[in-house]
Design a protein around this motif. Sequence first.
Motif, PDB file in Angstrom:
ATOM      1  N   PRO A 180       0.930  -1.277   0.015  1.00 39.83           N
ATOM      2  CA  PRO A 180       0.007  -0.111  -0.071  1.00 39.83           C
ATOM      3  C   PRO A 180       0.788   1.341  -0.015  1.00 39.83           C
ATOM      4  CG  PRO A 180      -0.771  -1.335   1.642  1.00 39.83           C
ATOM      5  CD  PRO A 180       0.499  -2.137   1.077  1.00 39.83           C
ATOM      6  N   VAL A 181       1.950   1.072   0.613  1.00 47.25           N
ATOM      7  CA  VAL A 181       2.702   2.524   0.658  1.00 47.25           C
ATOM      8  C   VAL A 181       3.608   2.684  -0.817  1.00 47.25           C
ATOM      9  CG1 VAL A 181       4.960   3.319   1.427  1.00 47.25           C
ATOM     10  CG2 VAL A 181       3.391   2.353   3.378  1.00 47.25           C
ATOM     11  N   ALA A 182       3.863   1.607  -1.404  1.00 44.01           N
ATOM     12  CA  ALA A 182       4.212   1.750  -2.721  1.00 44.01           C
ATOM     13  C   ALA A 182       3.187   2.322  -3.774  1.00 44.01           C
ATOM     14  CB  ALA A 182       4.926   0.496  -3.023  1.00 44.01           C
ATOM     15  N   ALA A 183       2.184   1.620  -3.440  1.00 43.71           N
ATOM     16  CA  ALA A 183       0.679   2.145  -4.409  1.00 43.71           C
ATOM     17  C   ALA A 183       0.609   3.594  -4.131  1.00 43.71           C
ATOM     18  CB  ALA A 183      -0.357   1.284  -4.274  1.00 43.71           C
ATOM     19  N   LEU A 184       0.763   4.007  -2.855  1.00 42.91           N
ATOM     20  CA  LEU A 184       0.207   5.287  -2.586  1.00 42.91           C
ATOM     21  C   LEU A 184       1.569   6.301  -3.186  1.00 42.91           C
ATOM     22  CD1 LEU A 184      -1.332   7.535  -1.072  1.00 42.91           C
ATOM     23  CD2 LEU A 184       0.007   7.053   0.871  1.00 42.91           C
ATOM     24  N   SER A 185       2.781   5.939  -2.969  1.00 40.69           N
ATOM     25  CA  SER A 185       3.779   6.710  -3.534  1.00 40.69           C
ATOM     26  C   SER A 185       3.798   6.611  -5.010  1.00 40.69           C
ATOM     27  CB  SER A 185       5.200   6.038  -3.098  1.00 40.69           C
ATOM     28  OG  SER A 185       5.486   6.021  -1.642  1.00 40.69           O
ATOM     29  N   ALA A 186       3.590   5.658  -5.788  1.00 37.79           N
ATOM     30  CA  ALA A 186       3.400   5.716  -7.124  1.00 37.79           C
ATOM     31  C   ALA A 186       2.366   6.484  -7.531  1.00 37.79           C
ATOM     32  CB  ALA A 186       3.323   4.225  -7.532  1.00 37.79           C
ATOM     33  N   ALA A 187       1.170   6.639  -6.880  1.00 37.19           N
ATOM     34  CA  ALA A 187      -0.035   7.774  -7.282  1.00 37.19           C
ATOM     35  C   ALA A 187       0.482   8.949  -7.009  1.00 37.19           C
ATOM     36  CB  ALA A 187      -1.129   7.126  -6.281  1.00 37.19           C
ATOM     37  N   LEU A 188       0.981   9.168  -5.806  1.00 38.21           N
ATOM     38  CA  LEU A 188       1.619  10.642  -5.612  1.00 38.21           C
ATOM     39  C   LEU A 188       2.447  11.056  -6.760  1.00 38.21           C
ATOM     40  CD1 LEU A 188       1.355  13.053  -3.697  1.00 38.21           C
ATOM     41  CD2 LEU A 188       3.210  11.885  -2.303  1.00 38.21           C
ATOM     42  N   ALA A 189       3.560  10.176  -7.065  1.00 38.86           N
ATOM     43  CA  ALA A 189       4.330  10.585  -8.151  1.00 38.86           C
ATOM     44  C   ALA A 189       3.700  10.908  -9.400  1.00 38.86           C
ATOM     45  CB  ALA A 189       5.411   9.528  -8.211  1.00 38.86           C
ATOM     46  N   THR A 190       2.913  10.256  -9.833  1.00 43.53           N
ATOM     47  CA  THR A 190       2.094  10.439 -10.847  1.00 43.53           C
ATOM     48  C   THR A 190       1.393  11.568 -11.151  1.00 43.53           C
ATOM     49  OG1 THR A 190       1.795   7.959 -11.258  1.00 43.53           O
ATOM     50  CG2 THR A 190       0.314   9.255 -12.697  1.00 43.53           C
ATOM     51  N   GLY A 191       0.592  11.947  -9.874  1.00 45.90           N
ATOM     52  CA  GLY A 191      -0.127  13.221  -9.646  1.00 45.90           C
ATOM     53  C   GLY A 191       0.749  14.320  -9.688  1.00 45.90           C
ATOM     54  N   LEU A 192       1.985  14.519  -9.046  1.00 49.64           N
ATOM     55  CA  LEU A 192       2.916  15.426  -9.137  1.00 49.64           C
ATOM     56  C   LEU A 192       3.413  15.666 -10.738  1.00 49.64           C
ATOM     57  CD1 LEU A 192       4.710  14.956  -5.708  1.00 49.64           C
ATOM     58  CD2 LEU A 192       3.298  16.853  -6.543  1.00 49.64           C
ATOM     59  N   GLY A 193       3.660  14.522 -11.235  1.00 46.98           N
ATOM     60  CA  GLY A 193       4.148  14.372 -12.661  1.00 46.98           C
ATOM     61  C   GLY A 193       3.163  15.219 -13.609  1.00 46.98           C
ATOM     62  N   LEU A 194       1.923  14.895 -13.385  1.00 47.95           N
ATOM     63  CA  LEU A 194       0.704  15.626 -14.289  1.00 47.95           C
ATOM     64  C   LEU A 194       0.749  16.791 -14.043  1.00 47.95           C
ATOM     65  CD1 LEU A 194      -1.859  12.777 -14.223  1.00 47.95           C
ATOM     66  CD2 LEU A 194      -0.462  13.306 -16.060  1.00 47.95           C
TER      67      LEU A 194
END
Length: 194
Positions: A11-25
């Motif tokens: 879950p921490v890895a998924a949350l980190s990936a979602a946060l990185a995707t959002g910041l990239g967008l």
Amino acid sequence: MTARSARLRRPVAALSAALATGLGLLALRPSPPAAVRVLAAARDLPAGTVLRPDDVRPVALPPDAVPAGALRSDAAGRTLAGPMRRGEPLTDARLLTGGLLRGYGAGTVAAPIRIADAGVARLLRPGDRIDVLAPPSPDAPFARTVVSSVPVVAVPKTPSAEEGALVVLAADRTQAAALAGAGPSLSITINSPN
């Protein structure tokens, strides 16, 4: 590695990936275009209005919405060639240019007159042709025509209706002299268009 940390890792890895995707967008999203400050009519304005500072106000428009020739400053003292609606951007095409008499030819002068009934002036627009009449006198029991079919070039706002209304005409020098000698309390008739 404990069992608890192993369970939280996904879950921490998924949350980190979602946060990185959002910041990239967010980083890829184009920034809003810079607004361009132009002047617009602060209220409905009739043709012939000599602009005062409170007749216009600054508005911010997206660059694609700015009309060609839009004024960004310094409109006071300029005369509107046609009517404007509140909020309409002010452009160079809306203003009389080159002075009041541009296009009237040599020997034409701007002849300001004051007509007795200020309400009549609200009927006039630049380009209208009028006859100017002097009031009856002891020698002449009827109004007399001072000049005929002279074009209106401006109808400035008059501070007080009690003073009558100011109208600026394009006249030759002989007509201007006749108008100057006609005295106060002038009236007009509006000619039909040709």
